[in-house]
Design a protein around this motif. Structure first.
Motif, PDB file in Angstrom:
ATOM      1  N   ILE A   1       5.366  -1.735  -1.871  1.00 53.05           N
ATOM      2  CA  ILE A   1       4.626  -2.922  -1.784  1.00 53.05           C
ATOM      3  C   ILE A   1       4.081  -3.453  -2.852  1.00 53.05           C
ATOM      4  CG2 ILE A   1       2.410  -3.415  -0.454  1.00 53.05           C
ATOM      5  CD1 ILE A   1       2.951  -1.383   1.643  1.00 53.05           C
ATOM      6  N   THR A   2       3.590  -2.749  -3.715  1.00 54.23           N
ATOM      7  CA  THR A   2       3.201  -3.205  -5.342  1.00 54.23           C
ATOM      8  C   THR A   2       4.186  -4.091  -5.729  1.00 54.23           C
ATOM      9  OG1 THR A   2       1.586  -1.504  -5.397  1.00 54.23           O
ATOM     10  CG2 THR A   2       2.107  -2.743  -7.459  1.00 54.23           C
ATOM     11  N   LEU A   3       5.428  -3.535  -5.557  1.00 51.09           N
ATOM     12  CA  LEU A   3       6.674  -4.216  -6.427  1.00 51.09           C
ATOM     13  C   LEU A   3       6.942  -5.516  -5.758  1.00 51.09           C
ATOM     14  CD1 LEU A   3       8.721  -4.017  -8.658  1.00 51.09           C
ATOM     15  CD2 LEU A   3      10.107  -2.651  -6.966  1.00 51.09           C
ATOM     16  N   GLU A   4       6.811  -5.512  -4.430  1.00 55.76           N
ATOM     17  CA  GLU A   4       7.165  -6.772  -3.460  1.00 55.76           C
ATOM     18  C   GLU A   4       6.202  -7.646  -4.027  1.00 55.76           C
ATOM     19  OE1 GLU A   4       7.362  -8.415   0.993  1.00 55.76           O
ATOM     20  OE2 GLU A   4       7.121  -6.048   0.507  1.00 55.76           O
ATOM     21  N   MET A   5       4.881  -7.301  -4.073  1.00 52.15           N
ATOM     22  CA  MET A   5       3.714  -8.504  -4.201  1.00 52.15           C
ATOM     23  C   MET A   5       3.993  -8.909  -5.612  1.00 52.15           C
ATOM     24  SD  MET A   5       0.477  -6.691  -2.577  1.00 52.15           S
ATOM     25  CE  MET A   5      -0.582  -7.935  -3.228  1.00 52.15           C
ATOM     26  N   ALA A   6       4.354  -8.003  -6.638  1.00 56.62           N
ATOM     27  CA  ALA A   6       4.717  -8.574  -7.959  1.00 56.62           C
ATOM     28  C   ALA A   6       5.885  -9.634  -8.229  1.00 56.62           C
ATOM     29  CB  ALA A   6       4.902  -7.492  -8.993  1.00 56.62           C
ATOM     30  N   LEU A   7       6.788  -9.137  -7.160  1.00 54.96           N
ATOM     31  CA  LEU A   7       8.035 -10.164  -7.285  1.00 54.96           C
ATOM     32  C   LEU A   7       7.406 -11.713  -6.769  1.00 54.96           C
ATOM     33  CD1 LEU A   7      10.837  -7.902  -6.219  1.00 54.96           C
ATOM     34  CD2 LEU A   7      10.718  -9.247  -8.361  1.00 54.96           C
ATOM     35  N   GLU A   8       6.843 -11.517  -5.492  1.00 52.58           N
ATOM     36  CA  GLU A   8       6.321 -12.609  -5.004  1.00 52.58           C
ATOM     37  C   GLU A   8       5.568 -13.437  -5.866  1.00 52.58           C
ATOM     38  OE1 GLU A   8       6.282 -11.152  -0.476  1.00 52.58           O
ATOM     39  OE2 GLU A   8       4.414 -11.590  -1.270  1.00 52.58           O
ATOM     40  N   GLU A   9       4.525 -12.610  -6.764  1.00 53.67           N
ATOM     41  CA  GLU A   9       3.662 -13.408  -7.712  1.00 53.67           C
ATOM     42  C   GLU A   9       4.170 -13.720  -9.146  1.00 53.67           C
ATOM     43  OE1 GLU A   9       0.652 -13.825  -4.638  1.00 53.67           O
ATOM     44  OE2 GLU A   9       0.609 -14.562  -6.598  1.00 53.67           O
ATOM     45  N   ARG A  10       5.408 -13.664  -9.113  1.00 51.08           N
ATOM     46  CA  ARG A  10       6.170 -13.683 -10.421  1.00 51.08           C
ATOM     47  C   ARG A  10       5.484 -15.111 -11.311  1.00 51.08           C
ATOM     48  NH1 ARG A  10      10.094 -13.918  -6.851  1.00 51.08           N
ATOM     49  NH2 ARG A  10      11.575 -15.918  -7.036  1.00 51.08           N
TER      50      ARG A  10
END
Length: 68
Positions: A55-64
């Motif tokens: 989930i943290t990685l997904e959010m980091a990708l979305e907010e790149r």
């Protein structure tokens, strides 16, 4: 050089070494018409990327953030 790439997403450890590598990759790809982005913070500084929860990685990708 021959692929039809639209974006390169850089996901490196958030450290001095990671930032230096990001800048090096950015410089190497300057002559290409391609978006370069890196994952957003949210991944803790000093953390090993392989231990980040999905989930943290997904959010980091979305907010790149785009760096070029």
């Amino acid at each position: 050089k021959t692929g039809d790439y639209k974006e390169i997403i850089i996901a490196l450890k958030p450290s001095v070494e990671g930032e230096t590598t990001t800048q090096y990759i950015k410089k190497m790809l300057e002559s290409y018409s391609i978006k370069i982005s890196k994952i957003a913070s949210g991944v803790p500084v000093g953390a090993e990327i392989e231990y980040i929860d999905p989930i943290t990685l997904e959010m980091a990708l979305e907010e790149r953030k785009y760096i070029s």
